[in-house]
Design an enzyme around this catalytic site. Structure first.
Site: not given
Ligand code: F6R
Length: 255
Positions: A78, A149, A151, A156
Site C-alpha cells: 500500500d 482494528n 486491518h 479497513e
Molecule cells: C503497512 C500496512 C499496515 C500495517 C499495520 C500495522 O504497509 O499495510 O496494515 O501493517 O497498520 O502497522 P504498524 O506496524 O505500524 O503497527
C-alpha cells in the site's frame, strides 16, 4: 476441506521474532533462486517490520560477502494517496530507507502503489498493479502487519473478501495513529491505495507479524472463526499457508 489453521510461532520478544521472520524471507529468496527463479516478495511498511528489514539487510550483506547474490522483485501492499514519492512519511521513502537502498534493489524491481496517480487514473493504475504481480509470476511470500482494528494492508473493517487493489478511505483510528509522524492529523492523507484481500490471499505463502500488547486483541480476533469483513485479517483463515510470527505480548490472548 477446510484449509489448515494458521501456524502460530511465538517468540519471547520482538527481536527474536524479527530474526525468525527475516530468516524465513531469506530462505524463500534462496530457495527460489536455487531453482533458477527470481523471488517475488510482498512487503509491508509500518513499525512492525523495521527490525525484520534490518535483519534482512544483514543477511543480504553476509550472502553478498559469500558471493551469493539475491534475485528479487518486490510489491508493496500500500501507499497513502495522494502523497509524493519523496514525502518523508511516504511508504516509498520508508522502503528506500529500510531496505531497498541497502540491498541495492534495482528501481525496476521495486513496485509500490503510486501515491501521485490522479484520482481518475487510479482504477487503471490499480489494474496495472495487479497485472504486474501476475506478470512477475505471483507473490511467493507476502509479509503483513496487522492493525489494532484488524486491518491488513489498508483493507479497513468492512473490506470484502474479493477486493483487489483500489483506493480506500482510511479509518480515523488508522489516521490518528500516524498523526505525529505527519505533524498533525490534518496532514494525514484521508485515503490510500492498497492491495485487496483477494490480492493478498493470492500469495503462495503469507507471514503475519504481530508485536506488542496493542495487537493482542486483533490477533486473537483474526484467528477466531469465521472469516468476516469486520475483521479483515480473519480472511487469512481461508489461506492454506499462513505463518503468524508473534511476540509473547501480542500472542497473550491468542493461545
Ligand atoms: C503497512 C500496512 C499496515 C500495517 C499495520 C500495522 O504497509 O499495510 O496494515 O501493517 O497498520 O502497522 P504498524 O506496524 O505500524 O503497527
Amino acid at each position: 476441506m477446510d484449509p489448515p489453521a494458521p501456524q502460530l510461532r511465538i517468540f519471547p520478544d520482538r527481536a527474536a521474532a524479527s530474526a525468525a521472520a527475516a530468516a524465513l524471507l531469506a530462505e524463500e529468496v534462496r530457495a527460489a533462486n536455487a531453482r533458477g527463479r527470481r523471488a517475488v516478495l510482498g512487503l509491508a511498511t509500518g513499525k512492525t517490520p523495521i527490525d525484520v528489514y534490518r535483519e534482512l539487510v544483514e543477511r543480504h550483506r553476509r550472502d553478498r560477502a559469500a558471493k551469493s547474490s539475491w534475485d528479487v522483485e518486490t510489491f508493496n501492499l500500500d501507499e497513502y494517496h495522494p502523497i509524493a514519492h519523496d514525502h518523508p512519511v511516504s511508504f516509498h521513502a520508508f522502503m528506500r530507507a529500510h531496505l531497498f537502498d541497502a540491498i541495492g534493489l534495482a528501481p525496476a524491481r521495486r513496485h509500490l502503489p503510486d501515491g501521485t496517480t490522479p484520482n481518475a487514473d487510479v482504477p487503471a493504475a490499480a489494474a496495472a498493479y495487479e497485472a504486474a504481480i501476475v506478470a512477475a509470476g505471483g507473490i511467493d511470500v507476502q509479509l503483513l502487519g496487522i492493525g489494532a482494528n484488524g486491518h491488513i494492508g489498508f483493507n479497513e473493517p468492512g473490506s470484502a473478501r474479493d477486493s483487489r487493489t483500489r483506493r480506500v478511505a482510511l479509518a480515523e483510528s488508522t489516521r490518528a495513529r500516524v498523526a505525529a509522524e505527519f505533524g498533525g492529523i490534518d496532514r494525514v492523507p484521508t485515503h490510500a491505495i492498497t492491495m485487496g484481500i483477494a490480492t493478498i490471499l493470492d500469495a503462495r505463502k503469507i507471514v503475519l507479524l504481530a508485536f506488542g500488547a496493542e495487537k493482542a486483541r486483533a490477533l486473537r480476533a483474526a484467528l477466531a472463526p469465521p472469516p468476516r469483513p469486520e475483521l479483515p485479517a480473519s480472511f487469512l483463515q481461508e489461506h492454506r499457508d499462513v505463518v503468524v510470527i508473534a511476540d509473547e505480548a501480542a500472542a497473550a490472548r491468542a493461545r
